[in-house]
Write a protein that holds these residues in place. Structure first.
Motif, PDB file in Angstrom:
ATOM      1  N   MET A   1       0.841  -1.175   0.000  1.00  0.00           N
ATOM      2  CA  MET A   1       0.000   0.000   0.000  1.00  0.00           C
ATOM      3  C   MET A   1       0.886   1.238   0.000  1.00  0.00           C
ATOM      4  O   MET A   1       1.827   1.332   0.766  1.00  0.00           O
ATOM      5  CB  MET A   1      -0.912  -0.001   1.234  1.00  0.00           C
ATOM      6  N   SER A   2       0.579   2.189  -0.867  1.00  0.00           N
ATOM      7  CA  SER A   2       1.298   3.455  -0.896  1.00  0.00           C
ATOM      8  C   SER A   2       0.832   4.304   0.286  1.00  0.00           C
ATOM      9  O   SER A   2      -0.362   4.491   0.480  1.00  0.00           O
ATOM     10  CB  SER A   2       1.027   4.198  -2.205  1.00  0.00           C
ATOM     11  N   VAL A   3       1.757   4.800   1.059  1.00  0.00           N
ATOM     12  CA  VAL A   3       1.401   5.585   2.239  1.00  0.00           C
ATOM     13  C   VAL A   3       0.617   6.834   1.850  1.00  0.00           C
ATOM     14  O   VAL A   3      -0.256   7.276   2.584  1.00  0.00           O
ATOM     15  CB  VAL A   3       2.680   5.954   3.032  1.00  0.00           C
ATOM     16  N   ASN A   4       0.888   7.385   0.692  1.00  0.00           N
ATOM     17  CA  ASN A   4       0.253   8.636   0.289  1.00  0.00           C
ATOM     18  C   ASN A   4      -0.561   8.547  -1.001  1.00  0.00           C
ATOM     19  O   ASN A   4      -0.661   9.523  -1.733  1.00  0.00           O
ATOM     20  CB  ASN A   4       1.297   9.738   0.160  1.00  0.00           C
ATOM     21  N   ARG A   5      -1.129   7.414  -1.292  1.00  0.00           N
ATOM     22  CA  ARG A   5      -2.000   7.299  -2.470  1.00  0.00           C
ATOM     23  C   ARG A   5      -3.445   7.467  -2.025  1.00  0.00           C
ATOM     24  O   ARG A   5      -3.851   6.962  -0.990  1.00  0.00           O
ATOM     25  CB  ARG A   5      -1.826   5.958  -3.166  1.00  0.00           C
ATOM     26  N   LEU A   6      -4.229   8.160  -2.836  1.00  0.00           N
ATOM     27  CA  LEU A   6      -5.624   8.391  -2.502  1.00  0.00           C
ATOM     28  C   LEU A   6      -6.512   8.234  -3.715  1.00  0.00           C
ATOM     29  O   LEU A   6      -6.034   8.157  -4.850  1.00  0.00           O
ATOM     30  CB  LEU A   6      -5.817   9.793  -1.914  1.00  0.00           C
ATOM     31  N   THR A   7      -7.808   8.199  -3.442  1.00  0.00           N
ATOM     32  CA  THR A   7      -8.806   8.231  -4.495  1.00  0.00           C
ATOM     33  C   THR A   7      -9.961   9.116  -4.046  1.00  0.00           C
ATOM     34  O   THR A   7     -10.131   9.374  -2.849  1.00  0.00           O
ATOM     35  CB  THR A   7      -9.299   6.819  -4.886  1.00  0.00           C
ATOM     36  N   LEU A   8     -10.722   9.592  -5.012  1.00  0.00           N
ATOM     37  CA  LEU A   8     -11.866  10.465  -4.762  1.00  0.00           C
ATOM     38  C   LEU A   8     -13.148   9.706  -5.052  1.00  0.00           C
ATOM     39  O   LEU A   8     -13.264   9.052  -6.085  1.00  0.00           O
ATOM     40  CB  LEU A   8     -11.802  11.701  -5.655  1.00  0.00           C
ATOM     41  N   ASP A   9     -14.110   9.823  -4.163  1.00  0.00           N
ATOM     42  CA  ASP A   9     -15.411   9.197  -4.358  1.00  0.00           C
ATOM     43  C   ASP A   9     -16.235  10.015  -5.349  1.00  0.00           C
ATOM     44  O   ASP A   9     -15.968  11.191  -5.596  1.00  0.00           O
ATOM     45  CB  ASP A   9     -16.130   9.087  -3.012  1.00  0.00           C
ATOM     46  N   THR A  10     -17.263   9.395  -5.866  1.00  0.00           N
ATOM     47  CA  THR A  10     -18.163  10.016  -6.831  1.00  0.00           C
ATOM     48  C   THR A  10     -18.709  11.348  -6.344  1.00  0.00           C
ATOM     49  O   THR A  10     -18.799  12.307  -7.119  1.00  0.00           O
ATOM     50  CB  THR A  10     -19.351   9.066  -7.121  1.00  0.00           C
ATOM     51  N   ILE A  31     -10.328  20.316  -4.005  1.00  0.00           N
ATOM     52  CA  ILE A  31      -9.848  18.948  -3.757  1.00  0.00           C
ATOM     53  C   ILE A  31      -9.325  18.315  -5.044  1.00  0.00           C
ATOM     54  O   ILE A  31      -8.244  17.726  -5.066  1.00  0.00           O
ATOM     55  CB  ILE A  31     -10.965  18.090  -3.133  1.00  0.00           C
ATOM     56  N   VAL A  32     -10.086  18.443  -6.120  1.00  0.00           N
ATOM     57  CA  VAL A  32      -9.641  17.877  -7.405  1.00  0.00           C
ATOM     58  C   VAL A  32      -8.334  18.539  -7.829  1.00  0.00           C
ATOM     59  O   VAL A  32      -7.393  17.857  -8.261  1.00  0.00           O
ATOM     60  CB  VAL A  32     -10.733  18.022  -8.491  1.00  0.00           C
ATOM     61  N   GLU A  33      -8.240  19.855  -7.685  1.00  0.00           N
ATOM     62  CA  GLU A  33      -7.011  20.561  -8.052  1.00  0.00           C
ATOM     63  C   GLU A  33      -5.826  20.098  -7.207  1.00  0.00           C
ATOM     64  O   GLU A  33      -4.733  19.888  -7.729  1.00  0.00           O
ATOM     65  CB  GLU A  33      -7.211  22.072  -7.933  1.00  0.00           C
ATOM     66  N   GLN A  34      -6.043  19.934  -5.902  1.00  0.00           N
ATOM     67  CA  GLN A  34      -4.969  19.442  -5.021  1.00  0.00           C
ATOM     68  C   GLN A  34      -4.561  18.021  -5.400  1.00  0.00           C
ATOM     69  O   GLN A  34      -3.370  17.677  -5.373  1.00  0.00           O
ATOM     70  CB  GLN A  34      -5.417  19.445  -3.564  1.00  0.00           C
ATOM     71  N   ALA A  35      -5.532  17.198  -5.728  1.00  0.00           N
ATOM     72  CA  ALA A  35      -5.267  15.786  -6.049  1.00  0.00           C
ATOM     73  C   ALA A  35      -4.369  15.637  -7.267  1.00  0.00           C
ATOM     74  O   ALA A  35      -3.619  14.662  -7.373  1.00  0.00           O
ATOM     75  CB  ALA A  35      -6.581  15.041  -6.253  1.00  0.00           C
ATOM     76  N   ILE A  36      -4.418  16.611  -8.169  1.00  0.00           N
ATOM     77  CA  ILE A  36      -3.581  16.557  -9.376  1.00  0.00           C
ATOM     78  C   ILE A  36      -2.099  16.486  -8.999  1.00  0.00           C
ATOM     79  O   ILE A  36      -1.323  15.782  -9.639  1.00  0.00           O
ATOM     80  CB  ILE A  36      -3.869  17.762 -10.303  1.00  0.00           C
ATOM     81  N   GLY A  37      -1.715  17.170  -7.933  1.00  0.00           N
ATOM     82  CA  GLY A  37      -0.319  17.186  -7.518  1.00  0.00           C
ATOM     83  C   GLY A  37       0.076  16.047  -6.586  1.00  0.00           C
ATOM     84  O   GLY A  37       1.215  15.995  -6.133  1.00  0.00           O
ATOM     85  N   LEU A  38      -0.860  15.153  -6.306  1.00  0.00           N
ATOM     86  CA  LEU A  38      -0.598  14.036  -5.398  1.00  0.00           C
ATOM     87  C   LEU A  38      -0.686  12.706  -6.147  1.00  0.00           C
ATOM     88  O   LEU A  38      -1.005  12.672  -7.330  1.00  0.00           O
ATOM     89  CB  LEU A  38      -1.610  14.072  -4.251  1.00  0.00           C
ATOM     90  N   ASP A  39      -0.423  11.629  -5.435  1.00  0.00           N
ATOM     91  CA  ASP A  39      -0.551  10.287  -6.012  1.00  0.00           C
ATOM     92  C   ASP A  39      -2.019   9.865  -5.889  1.00  0.00           C
ATOM     93  O   ASP A  39      -2.406   9.174  -4.950  1.00  0.00           O
ATOM     94  CB  ASP A  39       0.370   9.305  -5.278  1.00  0.00           C
ATOM     95  N   CYS A  40      -2.817  10.319  -6.824  1.00  0.00           N
ATOM     96  CA  CYS A  40      -4.259  10.069  -6.801  1.00  0.00           C
ATOM     97  C   CYS A  40      -4.659   9.222  -8.001  1.00  0.00           C
ATOM     98  O   CYS A  40      -4.251   9.517  -9.131  1.00  0.00           O
ATOM     99  CB  CYS A  40      -5.018  11.397  -6.831  1.00  0.00           C
ATOM    100  N   VAL A  41      -5.421   8.175  -7.738  1.00  0.00           N
ATOM    101  CA  VAL A  41      -6.021   7.370  -8.799  1.00  0.00           C
ATOM    102  C   VAL A  41      -7.532   7.539  -8.694  1.00  0.00           C
ATOM    103  O   VAL A  41      -8.058   7.820  -7.615  1.00  0.00           O
ATOM    104  CB  VAL A  41      -5.644   5.874  -8.687  1.00  0.00           C
ATOM    105  N   LEU A  42      -8.216   7.399  -9.800  1.00  0.00           N
ATOM    106  CA  LEU A  42      -9.680   7.405  -9.797  1.00  0.00           C
ATOM    107  C   LEU A  42     -10.154   6.026 -10.213  1.00  0.00           C
ATOM    108  O   LEU A  42      -9.539   5.381 -11.075  1.00  0.00           O
ATOM    109  CB  LEU A  42     -10.234   8.457 -10.755  1.00  0.00           C
ATOM    110  N   THR A  43     -11.241   5.579  -9.615  1.00  0.00           N
ATOM    111  CA  THR A  43     -11.778   4.276  -9.994  1.00  0.00           C
ATOM    112  C   THR A  43     -12.719   4.441 -11.182  1.00  0.00           C
ATOM    113  O   THR A  43     -13.416   5.459 -11.302  1.00  0.00           O
ATOM    114  CB  THR A  43     -12.534   3.613  -8.833  1.00  0.00           C
ATOM    115  N   LEU A  44     -12.716   3.443 -12.028  1.00  0.00           N
ATOM    116  CA  LEU A  44     -13.653   3.431 -13.150  1.00  0.00           C
ATOM    117  C   LEU A  44     -15.078   3.509 -12.620  1.00  0.00           C
ATOM    118  O   LEU A  44     -15.933   4.203 -13.175  1.00  0.00           O
ATOM    119  CB  LEU A  44     -13.447   2.174 -13.996  1.00  0.00           C
TER     120      LEU A  44
END
Length: 154
Positions: A1-10, A31-44
């Motif tokens: 698990m990446s310590v700093n990976r995140l995802t955003l809910d619908t 939040i979306v703008e901040q997530a761009i600079g982080l290790d963020c994945v979105l779920t299909l």
């Protein structure tokens, strides 16, 4: 698990496009703008739910929603669920009385190494199977601060 990976809910994506949501729109956009600079994945799953809800509830037109999704797919890696994800979600659903779609989001996030889910659908600062869920509408904290917080419960 990446310590700093995140995802955003619908719901974060919905508020990001729903200008009538006023303060939540502003916060979700940030939040979306901040997530761009982080290790963020979105779920299909989140993107599909977003399209369905945003167009059904007429938060935006098909073209606007489709365009936003295409932008998100360029900026963020998109991850998909698997049979293993479904099995994990079903087990967690039974064990914790959570909704199916929430446990699918959790299981996909966990499978792809996320340590954080940003959502208003769970209890704030709840930790489930090593993945912390934070409700960003409870504070104006930065996304990065959620990784530093050590008040995990659950």
């Amino acid at each position: 698990m990446s310590v700093n990976r995140l995802t955003l809910d619908t719901n974060i994506l919905i508020y990001a496009i729903d200008r009538d949501a006023k303060d939540k729109h502003k916060r979700a956009t940030s939040i979306v703008e901040q997530a761009i600079g982080l290790d963020c994945v979105l779920t299909l799953q989140s993107l599909c739910e977003f399209y369905a809800a945003a167009t059904r509830k007429k938060y935006a037109s098909h073209n606007e929603v489709s365009s936003f999704i295409k932008e998100l797919m360029v900026v963020f890696p998109i991850v998909e669920s698997s049979k293993k994800t479904l099995s994990s979600a079903l087990m967690m659903m039974e064990a914790h009385s959570l909704s199916f779609w929430d446990t699918m989001l959790w299981a996909t996030a966990k499978e792809y190494g996320c340590s954080l889910i940003i959502s208003e659908d769970f209890q704030d600062n709840f930790t489930l199977g090593g993945v912390r869920i934070r409700n960003p509408f409870y504070s104006e904290n930065s996304l990065e601060s959620y990784f530093k917080s050590s008040n995990a419960r659950g």
